[in-house]
Design a protein around this motif. Structure first.
Motif, PDB file in Angstrom:
ATOM      1  N   HIS A 125       0.686  -1.294   0.060  1.00 14.32           N
ATOM      2  CA  HIS A 125      -0.114  -0.052   0.072  1.00 14.32           C
ATOM      3  C   HIS A 125       0.970   1.328   0.113  1.00 14.32           C
ATOM      4  CE1 HIS A 125      -3.720  -2.101   0.073  1.00 14.32           C
ATOM      5  NE2 HIS A 125      -3.115  -2.901   1.091  1.00 14.32           N
ATOM      6  N   ALA A 126       2.017   1.156   0.508  1.00 18.02           N
ATOM      7  CA  ALA A 126       2.873   2.323   0.394  1.00 18.02           C
ATOM      8  C   ALA A 126       3.393   2.691  -0.930  1.00 18.02           C
ATOM      9  CB  ALA A 126       4.056   2.135   1.403  1.00 18.02           C
ATOM     10  N   ALA A 127       3.571   1.744  -1.635  1.00 17.45           N
ATOM     11  CA  ALA A 127       3.888   1.791  -3.212  1.00 17.45           C
ATOM     12  C   ALA A 127       2.733   2.393  -3.981  1.00 17.45           C
ATOM     13  CB  ALA A 127       4.446   0.634  -3.857  1.00 17.45           C
ATOM     14  N   ARG A 141       2.695   6.142  -3.205  1.00 23.10           N
ATOM     15  CA  ARG A 141       3.823   6.831  -3.928  1.00 23.10           C
ATOM     16  C   ARG A 141       3.533   6.928  -5.423  1.00 23.10           C
ATOM     17  NH1 ARG A 141       6.804   3.366  -0.624  1.00 23.10           N
ATOM     18  NH2 ARG A 141       6.987   1.730  -2.364  1.00 23.10           N
ATOM     19  N   VAL A 142       2.661   6.385  -6.005  1.00 27.49           N
ATOM     20  CA  VAL A 142       2.220   6.267  -7.383  1.00 27.49           C
ATOM     21  C   VAL A 142       1.508   7.623  -7.353  1.00 27.49           C
ATOM     22  CG1 VAL A 142       0.692   5.182  -8.921  1.00 27.49           C
ATOM     23  CG2 VAL A 142       2.405   3.918  -7.991  1.00 27.49           C
ATOM     24  N   HIS A 143       0.821   7.764  -6.338  1.00 28.94           N
ATOM     25  CA  HIS A 143      -0.164   9.261  -6.631  1.00 28.94           C
ATOM     26  C   HIS A 143       0.797  10.159  -6.625  1.00 28.94           C
ATOM     27  CE1 HIS A 143      -4.378   7.389  -5.932  1.00 28.94           C
ATOM     28  NE2 HIS A 143      -3.709   6.503  -5.164  1.00 28.94           N
ATOM     29  N   VAL A 187       6.228   4.732 -15.851  1.00 26.23           N
ATOM     30  CA  VAL A 187       7.280   4.276 -14.783  1.00 26.23           C
ATOM     31  C   VAL A 187       6.990   4.492 -13.251  1.00 26.23           C
ATOM     32  CG1 VAL A 187       9.671   4.747 -14.133  1.00 26.23           C
ATOM     33  CG2 VAL A 187       9.056   5.247 -16.220  1.00 26.23           C
ATOM     34  N   THR A 188       6.714   3.345 -12.547  1.00 25.46           N
ATOM     35  CA  THR A 188       6.496   3.458 -11.041  1.00 25.46           C
ATOM     36  C   THR A 188       7.488   3.301 -10.249  1.00 25.46           C
ATOM     37  OG1 THR A 188       6.046   1.258 -11.145  1.00 25.46           O
ATOM     38  CG2 THR A 188       4.186   2.369 -11.734  1.00 25.46           C
ATOM     39  N   PRO A 189       7.470   3.784  -8.962  1.00 26.95           N
ATOM     40  CA  PRO A 189       8.332   3.876  -8.285  1.00 26.95           C
ATOM     41  C   PRO A 189       9.395   2.384  -8.073  1.00 26.95           C
ATOM     42  CG  PRO A 189       6.782   4.806  -7.183  1.00 26.95           C
ATOM     43  CD  PRO A 189       6.178   4.226  -8.203  1.00 26.95           C
ATOM     44  N   ALA A 190       8.605   1.313  -8.131  1.00 25.94           N
ATOM     45  CA  ALA A 190       9.023   0.267  -7.942  1.00 25.94           C
ATOM     46  C   ALA A 190      10.235  -0.267  -9.082  1.00 25.94           C
ATOM     47  CB  ALA A 190       8.184  -1.296  -8.213  1.00 25.94           C
ATOM     48  N   MET A 191       9.994   0.414 -10.674  1.00 25.76           N
ATOM     49  CA  MET A 191      10.707   0.076 -11.720  1.00 25.76           C
ATOM     50  C   MET A 191      11.715   1.409 -12.004  1.00 25.76           C
ATOM     51  SD  MET A 191       8.303   0.281 -14.977  1.00 25.76           S
ATOM     52  CE  MET A 191       9.249   0.075 -15.957  1.00 25.76           C
TER      53      MET A 191
END
Length: 187
Positions: free
Chosen positions: A22-24, A27-29, A37-41
């Motif tokens: 849920h934290a990720a 961060r997307v928002h 490009v999302t934070p994980a990639m």
């Protein structure tokens, strides 16, 4: 009894539950301007774009080589082989378009510059004039492409599933091209 019919509590214990991070998701928002490009990639995006630009250069060189061979092929079997060269050229151009689109989705710039194209490409250009040499050059280039795509798929793996699927799709075509060329070479 089928494991799928057992309640989750009766199945083998998992090391961690299947839950979203849920934290990720939060961060997307905060980084909407980053598009796909999302934070994980994001730590991998620049490297993935670099790999894709190498693949793009390879596809462009293959288009040029196949088109030259299409227009310069001569001999008894040339019409059928030249037609196959054009089919491959068009498919390689489609690969280039798909790679360029993905590069843009990842926030990169597709490198279509002719300057240094051969240096960025994994495959060589070939100006052979006899049909057997053309077939050998194209088969070698397809084998190089197959190996390069396999390595890129392994490198991208779970870092970018969308790019991995794109590379897997292109790999299927490249393997088919190699099989077709090997068959033509045996005639």
């Amino acid at each position: 009894m089928n494991i799928a019919s057992l309640p989750l509590s009766d199945q083998a214990p998992m090391t961690r539950p299947l839950e979203l991070d849920h934290a990720a998701l939060q961060r997307v928002h905060q980084q909407m301007q980053d598009g796909a490009v999302t934070p994980a990639m994001s730590p991998w995006a620049a490297d993935i774009v670099r790999l894709l630009n190498g693949a793009l250069a390879t596809e462009l060189v293959c288009v040029l080589r196949y088109k030259r061979h299409h227009f310069t092929a001569t001999g008894l079997n040339a019409p059928a082989v030249a037609a196959e060269f054009m089919v491959h050229a068009n498919e390689e151009a489609g690969h280039a378009d798909r790679l360029a689109a993905r590069i843009v989705q990842l926030g990169g710039e597709p490198d279509f510059s002719p300057e240094g194209l051969l240096d960025r490409s994994h495959a060589a250009y070939d100006a052979a004039l006899d049909l057997k040499s053309m077939l050998r050059a194209n088969l070698l280039a397809e084998r190089v492409a197959v190996e390069a795509y396999r390595q890129m798929i392994a490198l991208v793996a779970d870092k970018d599933p969308t790019t991995r699927r794109l590379l897997e799709d292109i790999l299927v075509d490249e393997e088919e091209h190699a099989d077709e060329l090997a068959g033509l070479l045996e005639r």
